[in-house]
Scaffold this motif. Sequence first.
Motif, PDB file in Angstrom:
ATOM      1  N   THR A  57      -8.900   3.284   0.583  1.00  0.00           N
ATOM      2  CA  THR A  57      -7.394   3.946   1.142  1.00  0.00           C
ATOM      3  C   THR A  57      -6.116   3.257   0.714  1.00  0.00           C
ATOM      4  N   VAL A  58      -5.131   3.979   1.022  1.00  0.00           N
ATOM      5  CA  VAL A  58      -3.852   3.385   0.530  1.00  0.00           C
ATOM      6  C   VAL A  58      -3.488   2.121   1.133  1.00  0.00           C
ATOM      7  N   MET A  59      -4.383   1.883   2.288  1.00  0.00           N
ATOM      8  CA  MET A  59      -3.875   0.229   3.205  1.00  0.00           C
ATOM      9  C   MET A  59      -4.771  -0.609   2.154  1.00  0.00           C
ATOM     10  N   ASP A  60      -5.498  -0.233   1.216  1.00  0.00           N
ATOM     11  CA  ASP A  60      -6.009  -1.507   0.278  1.00  0.00           C
ATOM     12  C   ASP A  60      -5.157  -1.830  -0.714  1.00  0.00           C
ATOM     13  N   MET A  72      -1.824  -2.321   0.439  1.00  0.00           N
ATOM     14  CA  MET A  72      -0.881  -2.912   1.117  1.00  0.00           C
ATOM     15  C   MET A  72      -1.288  -4.196   1.766  1.00  0.00           C
ATOM     16  N   LYS A  73      -2.414  -4.809   1.373  1.00  0.00           N
ATOM     17  CA  LYS A  73      -2.722  -5.835   2.222  1.00  0.00           C
ATOM     18  C   LYS A  73      -1.811  -7.313   1.993  1.00  0.00           C
ATOM     19  N   THR A  74      -0.930  -7.289   1.184  1.00  0.00           N
ATOM     20  CA  THR A  74      -0.013  -8.313   1.248  1.00  0.00           C
ATOM     21  C   THR A  74       1.155  -8.180   2.138  1.00  0.00           C
ATOM     22  N   ILE A  75       1.244  -7.275   2.827  1.00  0.00           N
ATOM     23  CA  ILE A  75       2.506  -7.261   3.572  1.00  0.00           C
ATOM     24  C   ILE A  75       1.951  -7.737   5.253  1.00  0.00           C
ATOM     25  N   PRO A  76       2.996  -8.426   5.754  1.00  0.00           N
ATOM     26  CA  PRO A  76       2.751  -8.955   6.975  1.00  0.00           C
ATOM     27  C   PRO A  76       2.540  -8.029   8.348  1.00  0.00           C
ATOM     28  N   GLN A  77       3.330  -6.799   8.151  1.00  0.00           N
ATOM     29  CA  GLN A  77       3.235  -5.925   9.112  1.00  0.00           C
ATOM     30  C   GLN A  77       2.307  -4.699   9.028  1.00  0.00           C
ATOM     31  N   ARG A  78       1.866  -4.308  10.309  1.00  0.00           N
ATOM     32  CA  ARG A  78       0.746  -3.304  10.418  1.00  0.00           C
ATOM     33  C   ARG A  78       1.581  -1.830  10.288  1.00  0.00           C
ATOM     34  N   VAL A  79       1.554  -1.143   9.139  1.00  0.00           N
ATOM     35  CA  VAL A  79       2.149   0.023   8.972  1.00  0.00           C
ATOM     36  C   VAL A  79       1.352   1.119   8.683  1.00  0.00           C
ATOM     37  N   TYR A  80       1.766   2.291   8.753  1.00  0.00           N
ATOM     38  CA  TYR A  80       0.875   3.690   8.940  1.00  0.00           C
ATOM     39  C   TYR A  80       1.520   4.817   7.790  1.00  0.00           C
ATOM     40  N   PRO A  81       0.678   5.521   7.151  1.00  0.00           N
ATOM     41  CA  PRO A  81       1.083   6.547   6.317  1.00  0.00           C
ATOM     42  C   PRO A  81       1.793   7.765   6.908  1.00  0.00           C
ATOM     43  N   VAL A  82       3.027   8.030   6.646  1.00  0.00           N
ATOM     44  CA  VAL A  82       3.601   9.147   7.264  1.00  0.00           C
ATOM     45  C   VAL A  82       3.186  10.511   6.473  1.00  0.00           C
ATOM     46  N   GLY A  83       2.321  11.322   7.055  1.00  0.00           N
ATOM     47  CA  GLY A  83       1.826  12.592   6.363  1.00  0.00           C
ATOM     48  C   GLY A  83       0.719  11.992   5.366  1.00  0.00           C
ATOM     49  N   ARG A  84       0.213  12.849   4.490  1.00  0.00           N
ATOM     50  CA  ARG A  84      -0.863  12.693   3.646  1.00  0.00           C
ATOM     51  C   ARG A  84      -0.739  13.231   2.229  1.00  0.00           C
ATOM     52  N   LEU A  93       8.009   2.124   0.446  1.00  0.00           N
ATOM     53  CA  LEU A  93       7.702   3.392  -0.404  1.00  0.00           C
ATOM     54  C   LEU A  93       6.558   2.679  -1.325  1.00  0.00           C
ATOM     55  N   LEU A  94       5.446   3.313  -1.099  1.00  0.00           N
ATOM     56  CA  LEU A  94       4.371   3.297  -2.089  1.00  0.00           C
ATOM     57  C   LEU A  94       4.137   4.551  -3.243  1.00  0.00           C
ATOM     58  N   HIS A  95       4.052   3.958  -4.514  1.00  0.00           N
ATOM     59  CA  HIS A  95       3.518   4.990  -5.352  1.00  0.00           C
ATOM     60  C   HIS A  95       2.235   5.032  -5.507  1.00  0.00           C
ATOM     61  N   LYS A  96       1.660   6.054  -4.736  1.00  0.00           N
ATOM     62  CA  LYS A  96       0.089   6.182  -4.317  1.00  0.00           C
ATOM     63  C   LYS A  96      -0.456   6.772  -5.721  1.00  0.00           C
ATOM     64  N   PRO A  97      -1.508   6.136  -6.191  1.00  0.00           N
ATOM     65  CA  PRO A  97      -2.368   6.596  -7.417  1.00  0.00           C
ATOM     66  C   PRO A  97      -3.199   7.530  -6.934  1.00  0.00           C
ATOM     67  N   THR A  98      -3.820   8.288  -7.898  1.00  0.00           N
ATOM     68  CA  THR A  98      -4.977   9.189  -7.520  1.00  0.00           C
ATOM     69  C   THR A  98      -6.358   8.304  -7.236  1.00  0.00           C
ATOM     70  N   GLY A  99      -7.168   8.725  -6.568  1.00  0.00           N
ATOM     71  CA  GLY A  99      -8.367   7.997  -6.401  1.00  0.00           C
ATOM     72  C   GLY A  99      -8.235   7.274  -5.136  1.00  0.00           C
ATOM     73  N   TYR A 100      -7.314   7.513  -4.271  1.00  0.00           N
ATOM     74  CA  TYR A 100      -6.991   6.831  -2.885  1.00  0.00           C
ATOM     75  C   TYR A 100      -6.725   7.962  -1.781  1.00  0.00           C
ATOM     76  N   ILE A 101      -7.489   7.598  -0.538  1.00  0.00           N
ATOM     77  CA  ILE A 101      -7.158   8.614   0.352  1.00  0.00           C
ATOM     78  C   ILE A 101      -5.993   8.114   1.141  1.00  0.00           C
ATOM     79  N   THR A 102      -5.412   8.989   2.191  1.00  0.00           N
ATOM     80  CA  THR A 102      -4.313   8.319   2.744  1.00  0.00           C
ATOM     81  C   THR A 102      -4.613   8.345   4.034  1.00  0.00           C
ATOM     82  N   SER A 103      -5.405   7.240   4.468  1.00  0.00           N
ATOM     83  CA  SER A 103      -5.881   6.889   5.755  1.00  0.00           C
ATOM     84  C   SER A 103      -5.945   5.502   5.938  1.00  0.00           C
ATOM     85  N   VAL A 104      -6.116   4.713   7.056  1.00  0.00           N
ATOM     86  CA  VAL A 104      -6.116   3.430   7.253  1.00  0.00           C
ATOM     87  C   VAL A 104      -7.598   2.856   7.334  1.00  0.00           C
ATOM     88  N   ILE A 105      -8.525   3.710   7.780  1.00  0.00           N
ATOM     89  CA  ILE A 105     -10.142   3.462   7.489  1.00  0.00           C
ATOM     90  C   ILE A 105     -10.686   4.796   7.278  1.00  0.00           C
TER      91      ILE A 105
END
Length: 255
Positions: free
Chosen positions: A97-100, A102-114, A78-90
């Motif tokens: 992007t929101v993946m910026d 999540m860099k410290t996690i070991p798994q590859r995950v993807y946003p659910v919705g936008r 569960l991420l508390h998305k701030p403004t100024g980020y897009i919901t995309s991997v790249i």
Amino acid sequence: MKRKNEQSVPRQEERLQKVLARAGVASRRHAEEIILQGRVQVNEEVVQALGTKVVPTDRIVVDGLPLQLPQKEYAYYLLHKPTGYITSVIDPQGRKTVMDLMKTIPQRVYPVGRLDYDTSGLLLLTNDGDLAHRLMHPSYGVEKTYRVEVGEKIPEQVLKRLEKGVILEDGKTAPARVKEVSQKGRGSVPTYEITIHEGRNRQVRRMFKTIGFPLITLKRIRFGSLQLDHNLAPGAFRALSQTEIRQLRQTVKLT
């Protein structure tokens, strides 16, 4: 592979036969034979092309049974998305992007919705494709609650328009639940919470603009059974508890 009339999903593609092999269905070569035999469906469509690529949120069915990757590989955040980020991997434009976050996690995950660039709040990220598929599919009617701020108090009769549904350029919205949650005292900003179960592009912003009250801020505070933590700062995230995962899966009838 993308469903018709479904929200856009960040593209992290993988060959279908490789996914089948990783899930333990068969060896890579045998998986190719299974595909050619027409025994595999992706998002309710039979796929027989060996070049087909899929993403984690695609629903894959083999011989009538949903594909399940090993449970130990699943991760839920569960991420508390701030403004100024897009919901995309790249982002080809180089935006954050929101993946910026999540860099410290070991798994590859993807946003659910936008959530839009200017929208903050609760964002679920996972590699559980079956769960993600159901959470985004309109037939499950997963509720989402947003807290909005507007420039002035909205008359009760105007709020009722939102509750009954308003006409947008892509059709009438389903009925919504709306309540005022403004803080008392001088200088307080008119604040409301609105709950919807649709997932149209920028829907809440368009709904309030239609009734003549453009939003100042928009924040998602609930998604299905998940609630945004009061003490989770913007940009911070946490792993879901086993209870939260179980409740979320029960929401979309997954056991």
